[in-house]
Scaffold this motif. Structure first.
Motif, short mmCIF file in Angstrom:
data_model
loop_
_atom_site.label_atom_id
_atom_site.label_comp_id
_atom_site.label_asym_id
_atom_site.label_seq_id
_atom_site.Cartn_x
_atom_site.Cartn_y
_atom_site.Cartn_z
N HIS A 108 -8.99 -24.05 5.39
CA HIS A 108 -7.68 -23.68 4.80
C HIS A 108 -7.41 -23.71 3.18
O HIS A 108 -7.38 -24.51 2.60
CB HIS A 108 -6.36 -25.06 5.09
CG HIS A 108 -5.82 -25.09 6.42
ND1 HIS A 108 -5.57 -25.67 7.36
CD2 HIS A 108 -5.40 -23.64 7.25
CE1 HIS A 108 -5.47 -25.05 8.55
NE2 HIS A 108 -5.52 -23.84 8.74
N ASP B 179 -5.57 -25.08 1.15
CA ASP B 179 -5.49 -26.41 0.16
C ASP B 179 -6.65 -27.29 -0.08
O ASP B 179 -6.45 -28.40 -0.60
CB ASP B 179 -3.57 -27.12 0.70
CG ASP B 179 -4.15 -26.89 1.83
OD1 ASP B 179 -4.49 -26.32 2.49
OD2 ASP B 179 -3.58 -28.53 2.52
N HIS B 180 -7.27 -26.63 0.66
CA HIS B 180 -8.49 -27.64 1.07
C HIS B 180 -9.59 -27.18 0.54
O HIS B 180 -11.18 -27.41 0.02
CB HIS B 180 -8.91 -28.46 2.66
CG HIS B 180 -7.94 -28.88 2.69
ND1 HIS B 180 -7.74 -30.30 3.11
CD2 HIS B 180 -6.59 -28.14 3.40
CE1 HIS B 180 -6.99 -30.76 3.60
NE2 HIS B 180 -5.99 -30.02 3.49
N HIS C 106 -12.56 -27.77 6.01
CA HIS C 106 -11.68 -26.97 6.86
C HIS C 106 -11.42 -25.87 6.61
O HIS C 106 -12.00 -25.79 5.48
CB HIS C 106 -10.71 -27.49 8.32
CG HIS C 106 -9.48 -27.60 7.09
ND1 HIS C 106 -9.64 -28.95 7.06
CD2 HIS C 106 -8.26 -27.53 7.32
CE1 HIS C 106 -7.75 -28.74 6.01
NE2 HIS C 106 -7.37 -27.64 6.46
N ASP D 179 -7.67 -33.03 8.01
CA ASP D 179 -5.90 -32.60 7.93
C ASP D 179 -5.75 -32.59 9.77
O ASP D 179 -4.95 -32.95 9.91
CB ASP D 179 -5.33 -31.16 7.91
CG ASP D 179 -5.22 -30.91 6.36
OD1 ASP D 179 -4.92 -31.72 5.88
OD2 ASP D 179 -4.61 -29.17 6.13
N HIS E 223 -6.51 -29.33 14.14
CA HIS E 223 -6.24 -28.70 12.82
C HIS E 223 -6.55 -27.57 13.22
O HIS E 223 -5.08 -26.56 12.63
CB HIS E 223 -5.96 -29.89 12.39
CG HIS E 223 -5.12 -29.20 10.89
ND1 HIS E 223 -4.40 -28.68 11.17
CD2 HIS E 223 -5.79 -28.10 10.09
CE1 HIS E 223 -3.70 -28.57 9.83
NE2 HIS E 223 -5.10 -28.03 9.45
ZN LIG Z 1 -5.60 -28.16 6.39
#
Ligand SMILES: [Zn+2]
Length: 319
Positions: A99, A101-102, A97, A199, A180
């Motif tokens: 975000h 942090d990914h 996805h 997530d 998510h």
């Molecule tokens: Zn996430």
């Protein structure tokens, strides 16, 4: 099952001024230095933990596949470790996805990655977050870059399913609708029988439910039930995040606990709405029965945050 065998070890510790979640809506808090670690899970599939969402990988004689990229500092360590193990570049890179942090490690992986793959909505959501972050006024801890660079996004996208043979392994990415975020995918390694959930699983942590990006708690629960029903009983799941000191790889039982968590959340919120309580009153619950030990990461990933999103979701539905 032969899980959690320490493979090629902790390569180093990254001393990092950490930014757990980038984006306009999130307060930036420093985090301690990230210890990194590679582990093999089953066959030639494994995971890497550092800072941000768990990275999954496959290294076989024919290809290297990576799932998610964390942040630039830990991404560098991950790329180096994979090169040492495989002696080659990265054939396929998935983002589960959008975000940060990914995906913030994408620029580090990009020169070595032949193809970056994500669900259709992911590039647009990445760009939206980058624009919001650039427009954010400077704070004590965050100074916007003078010339914000556009995010590195997928060069190949899919709506529902993307699948490919990779040497003696089959890799399939599947989007089950909003969970998510509005663009989540899980990545399955069939023969290894390992599934990276992105997530869609926060192992014993209060999750982020990104309603602004199209998330849905009710569909998230349906997704978990579909996955738990369709995957073999001994599938090993990689969670995007886990409570400190709990493993990021789990089985079906822990996966279904994520559904039960949301079930308890929705039950509480529905009761509150029926009793004509306000969103604030409903969100003031201190501990969710059955899930009292869940870890929170204030100010964003908290029980109150999840209850607030659940209230918004149920209020819209009941209007
Ligand atoms: Zn996430």
């Amino acid at each position: 099952m032969p899980i959690n065998r320490r493979d090629f070890l902790i390569i180093s510790s990254a001393a990092v001024a950490a930014v757990p979640f980038r984006g306009a809506a999130f307060t930036q808090t420093p985090a301690p230095a990230a210890a990194t670690r590679f582990d093999t899970i089953r066959r030639n599939v494994g995971y890497f933990t550092g800072r941000g969402g768990t990275i999954g990988w496959l290294v076989n004689g024919d290809a290297v596949v990576v799932v998610d990229t964390q942040y630039p500092d830990t991404a560098k360590i991950c790329v180096e470790g994979l090169k040492q193990k495989s002696g080659r570049g990265i054939d396929l890179l998935f983002n589960t996805h959008h975000h940060g942090d990914h995906t913030s490690g994408n620029p580090i992986f990009r020169p070595d990655a032949k193809k970056i793959i994500a669900q259709t909505r992911v590039p647009e959501l990445q760009k939206q977050v980058a624009q919001q972050a650039a427009a954010q006024p400077p704070t004590a801890t965050v100074t916007p870059a003078p010339h914000p660079t556009p995010p590195v996004v997928a060069d190949s996208t899919f709506d529902k399913v993307w699948s490919q043979e990779v040497g003696d392994e089959t890799v399939t990415a599947t989007h089950y609708g909003p969970g998510h975020t509005g663009g989540d995918a899980i990545v399955r390694f069939h023969r290894a029988n390992v599934v990276h959930l992105g997530d869609l699983l926060f192992h014993d942590r209060h999750p982020r439910v990104d309603r602004a990006a199209g998330a849905s708690i009710q569909n998230w629960m349906a997704i978990i039930e579909t996955i738990a029903r369709d995957m073999p009983a001994d599938t090993i799941y990689i969670a995007g995040h886990s409570k400190t000191d709990l493993p990021v790889i789990v089985g079906r039982k822990e996966l279904l606990r994520q559904r039960d968590y949301f079930d308890a959340v929705l039950a509480h919120v529905r009761r509150g709405i029926a009793e004509k309580q306000s969103k604030e009153q409903i969100s003031a619950l201190q501990a969710l029965p059955g899930f009292e030990d869940h870890q929170a990461s204030p100010p964003v990933l908290t029980l109150a945050g999840v209850l607030g999103v659940a209230y918004d979701e149920l209020s819209v539905v009941s209007q």
